[in-house]
Design an enzyme around this catalytic site. Structure first.
Site, PDB file in Angstrom:
ATOM      1  N   SER A   1      78.573  77.591 -56.221  1.00 47.88           N
ATOM      2  CA  SER A   1      79.404  78.103 -55.068  1.00 47.88           C
ATOM      3  C   SER A   1      80.843  78.034 -55.725  1.00 47.88           C
ATOM      4  O   SER A   1      81.799  78.697 -55.444  1.00 47.88           O
ATOM      5  CB  SER A   1      79.357  77.401 -53.902  1.00 47.88           C
ATOM      6  OG  SER A   1      79.965  75.804 -54.175  1.00 47.88           O
TER       7      SER A   1
ATOM      8  N   LYS B   1      78.525  69.834 -45.443  1.00 49.86           N
ATOM      9  CA  LYS B   1      79.781  70.545 -46.052  1.00 49.86           C
ATOM     10  C   LYS B   1      80.884  70.680 -44.912  1.00 49.86           C
ATOM     11  O   LYS B   1      82.103  70.249 -45.238  1.00 49.86           O
ATOM     12  CB  LYS B   1      79.687  71.587 -46.957  1.00 49.86           C
ATOM     13  CG  LYS B   1      78.602  70.965 -48.329  1.00 49.86           C
ATOM     14  CD  LYS B   1      78.411  72.160 -49.098  1.00 49.86           C
ATOM     15  CE  LYS B   1      77.494  71.639 -50.319  1.00 49.86           C
ATOM     16  NZ  LYS B   1      77.357  72.873 -51.076  1.00 49.86           N
TER      17      LYS B   1
ATOM     18  N   HIS C   1      53.847  51.098 -63.154  1.00 48.75           N
ATOM     19  CA  HIS C   1      54.453  49.469 -63.166  1.00 48.75           C
ATOM     20  C   HIS C   1      55.165  49.398 -61.873  1.00 48.75           C
ATOM     21  O   HIS C   1      55.735  48.408 -61.560  1.00 48.75           O
ATOM     22  CB  HIS C   1      55.599  49.448 -64.515  1.00 48.75           C
ATOM     23  CG  HIS C   1      54.761  49.935 -65.613  1.00 48.75           C
ATOM     24  ND1 HIS C   1      54.517  48.622 -66.342  1.00 48.75           N
ATOM     25  CD2 HIS C   1      54.679  50.953 -66.274  1.00 48.75           C
ATOM     26  CE1 HIS C   1      53.812  49.074 -67.573  1.00 48.75           C
ATOM     27  NE2 HIS C   1      54.235  50.610 -67.616  1.00 48.75           N
TER      28      HIS C   1
ATOM     29  N   SER D   1      78.785  74.470 -60.979  1.00 50.32           N
ATOM     30  CA  SER D   1      79.086  74.545 -59.376  1.00 50.32           C
ATOM     31  C   SER D   1      78.710  75.984 -59.074  1.00 50.32           C
ATOM     32  O   SER D   1      79.515  76.726 -59.343  1.00 50.32           O
ATOM     33  CB  SER D   1      80.045  73.928 -58.640  1.00 50.32           C
ATOM     34  OG  SER D   1      80.150  74.314 -57.168  1.00 50.32           O
TER      35      SER D   1
ATOM     36  N   GLU E   1      63.864  71.848 -49.723  1.00 50.15           N
ATOM     37  CA  GLU E   1      64.921  72.849 -49.365  1.00 50.15           C
ATOM     38  C   GLU E   1      64.143  74.257 -48.905  1.00 50.15           C
ATOM     39  O   GLU E   1      64.518  74.876 -47.957  1.00 50.15           O
ATOM     40  CB  GLU E   1      65.875  72.878 -50.450  1.00 50.15           C
ATOM     41  CG  GLU E   1      66.705  71.829 -50.697  1.00 50.15           C
ATOM     42  CD  GLU E   1      68.014  72.200 -51.541  1.00 50.15           C
ATOM     43  OE1 GLU E   1      68.861  73.123 -51.412  1.00 50.15           O
ATOM     44  OE2 GLU E   1      67.948  71.539 -52.409  1.00 50.15           O
TER      45      GLU E   1
HETATM   46  O1  PA5 Z   1      70.440  73.964 -52.680  1.00 50.45           O
HETATM   47  C1  PA5 Z   1      71.605  73.644 -52.390  1.00 50.45           C
HETATM   48  O2  PA5 Z   1      72.319  74.335 -51.909  1.00 50.45           O
HETATM   49  C2  PA5 Z   1      72.499  72.601 -52.781  1.00 50.45           C
HETATM   50  O3  PA5 Z   1      71.845  71.723 -53.571  1.00 50.45           O
HETATM   51  C3  PA5 Z   1      73.653  72.757 -53.643  1.00 50.45           C
HETATM   52  O4  PA5 Z   1      73.322  73.240 -54.960  1.00 50.45           O
HETATM   53  C4  PA5 Z   1      74.704  71.464 -53.747  1.00 50.45           C
HETATM   54  O5  PA5 Z   1      75.101  71.366 -52.501  1.00 50.45           O
HETATM   55  C5  PA5 Z   1      75.963  71.744 -54.639  1.00 50.45           C
HETATM   56  O6  PA5 Z   1      76.391  72.977 -54.503  1.00 50.45           O
HETATM   57  P1  PA5 Z   1      76.855  74.115 -55.487  1.00 50.45           P
HETATM   58  O7  PA5 Z   1      75.512  74.360 -56.214  1.00 50.45           O
HETATM   59  O8  PA5 Z   1      77.348  75.219 -54.774  1.00 50.45           O
HETATM   60  O9  PA5 Z   1      77.938  73.317 -56.357  1.00 50.45           O
END
Ligand code: PA5
Length: 357
Positions: A104, A350, A256, A102, A240
């Site tokens: 963050s 979040k 398919h 993760s 994004e």
């Molecule tokens: O691009 C993003 O900000 C998200 O896809 C995050 O990666 C996702 O919400 C997970 O958070 P993190 O990568 O901090 O665990």
């Protein structure tokens, strides 16, 4: 649509990139190299005899695991799976290596997977930029790779993917990757020089492709266990960075099902621009499928662009395709006049979840 398009060669368009995503894109080769060093110096989990590898993470922190699975599909002697959930599959136990990622360090599903991996007695490795995951791993004395913080997670793939790959080589689970990484870094440096904003559109393939995708739906088609995850990465980068919907699928599976979707009588497909991720080393049978599919789609789609992998090693070829997608989504964001970095909807989700027990 095209008459309203801004000029990507006028460098004032970069003003919209307030958080400096372009520099992160340009620095990606250096990030990969730094990621290799992080992997080389990391404390190893006692997992040389692991019978399965699970990468637990979400979004930008999970895609490195997907890439690892796809890239190592013919090379890793144990299965690799990616877990994007609070809970882990039933097979996870003391003989499983669980790599918890993760960026963050605060993603609740990932923290839950970390706790579950620990309670099942799995061998755990944590990769994070800080947050609660760093604290939990330190407290539990779990091997921890700490990467530089302060960036959008999706712009840290070099820090999240490369150390993982190197750790698996050091555990003896996959062959050495140093040469492949070196070639990839070198190739990406060359591509960064070609794709940077100062290079005019007619010599800059991602700028050119972004112009074609403007006002249309991108659909990105890859090939199973080579560019399948890259196609998904293109899609999520369009989501994004450019803030648009996009689709992706993979050969041979799309022959398919999805291909039938193109045969209907509605006109929506006329607005879909297909990007085919190609590789000079793809199987003959796959190449034939792609050619036939192109002929079926030709009249239906707004257009088809083929993007060919570059480089020799499988790693370089994979990342050459991925890098083109990252830059294309960046230039598409500029065309739409949106700042590529912020993902306010994810932040909002979040925040709302944090206020509900
Ligand atoms: O691009 C993003 O900000 C998200 O896809 C995050 O990666 C996702 O919400 C997970 O958070 P993190 O990568 O901090 O665990």
């Amino acid at each position: 649509m095209s008459s309203e398009m801004v000029d990507l060669d006028d460098l004032e368009v970069l003003d919209v990139d307030r958080s400096g995503m372009v520099q992160l894109l340009l620095d990606f080769p250096e990030q990969m190299q730094a990621g290799e060093r992080l992997g080389q110096s990391a404390e190893l989990p006692m997992a040389a005899n692991a019978r399965a590898i699970v990468v637990a993470g979400l979004g930008g922190s999970a895609i490195g695991g997907d890439l690892l699975r796809s890239y190592l599909s013919q090379d890793c002697r144990v299965p690799i799976c990616v877990n994007r959930h609070y809970i882990l599959p039933a097979f996870v136990g003391p003989e499983t290596l669980v790599c918890v990622i993760s960026y963050s360090g605060n993603t609740e599903e990932t923290l839950s997977a970390f706790a579950e991996a620990r309670s099942r007695g799995a061998k755990v490795l944590a990769i994070t930029g800080g947050g609660q995951l760093a604290e939990m791993a330190t407290q539990a004395r779990v091997p921890l790779i700490t990467v530089p913080g302060g960036m959008p997670p999706r712009a840290t793939l070099g820090y999240l993917f490369t150390p993982l790959l190197v750790v698996l080589t050091r555990l003896g689970l996959v062959p050495d990757q140093h040469e492949a990484i070196a070639e990839t870094v070198e190739l990406l440096r060359e591509l960064a020089a070609q794709y940077r904003p100062g290079v005019e559109s007619f010599r800059n393939p991602p700028k050119e492709l972004a112009r074609r995708l403007y006002g249309r739906w991108p659909a990105v088609y890859g090939v199973q266990d080579f560019s399948d995850v890259v196609a998904y990465r293109w899609r999520t980068q369009f989501n994004e960075n450019s803030k648009v919907l996009a689709a992706h699928h993979v050969f041979p599976e799309l022959n398919h099902n999805e291909v039938v979707g193109w045969s209907g009588s509605n006109s929506l497909s006329n607005d879909v621009w297909v990007v085919m991720l190609r590789d000079h080393q793809e199987m003959d049978r796959i190449a034939q499928r792609i050619e036939i599919t192109k002929s079926l789609l030709q009249e239906k789609a707004a257009g088809i662009t083929e993007v060919w992998a570059q480089g020799r090693s499988r790693l370089a070829r994979t990342f050459s395709l991925l890098y083109m997608g990252d830059f294309t989504s960046y230039y598409l964001a500029l065309l739409y006049g949106v700042d590529p970095s912020p993902v306010r909807v994810i932040d909002l989700l979040k925040e709302r979840l944090a206020t509900t027990a």
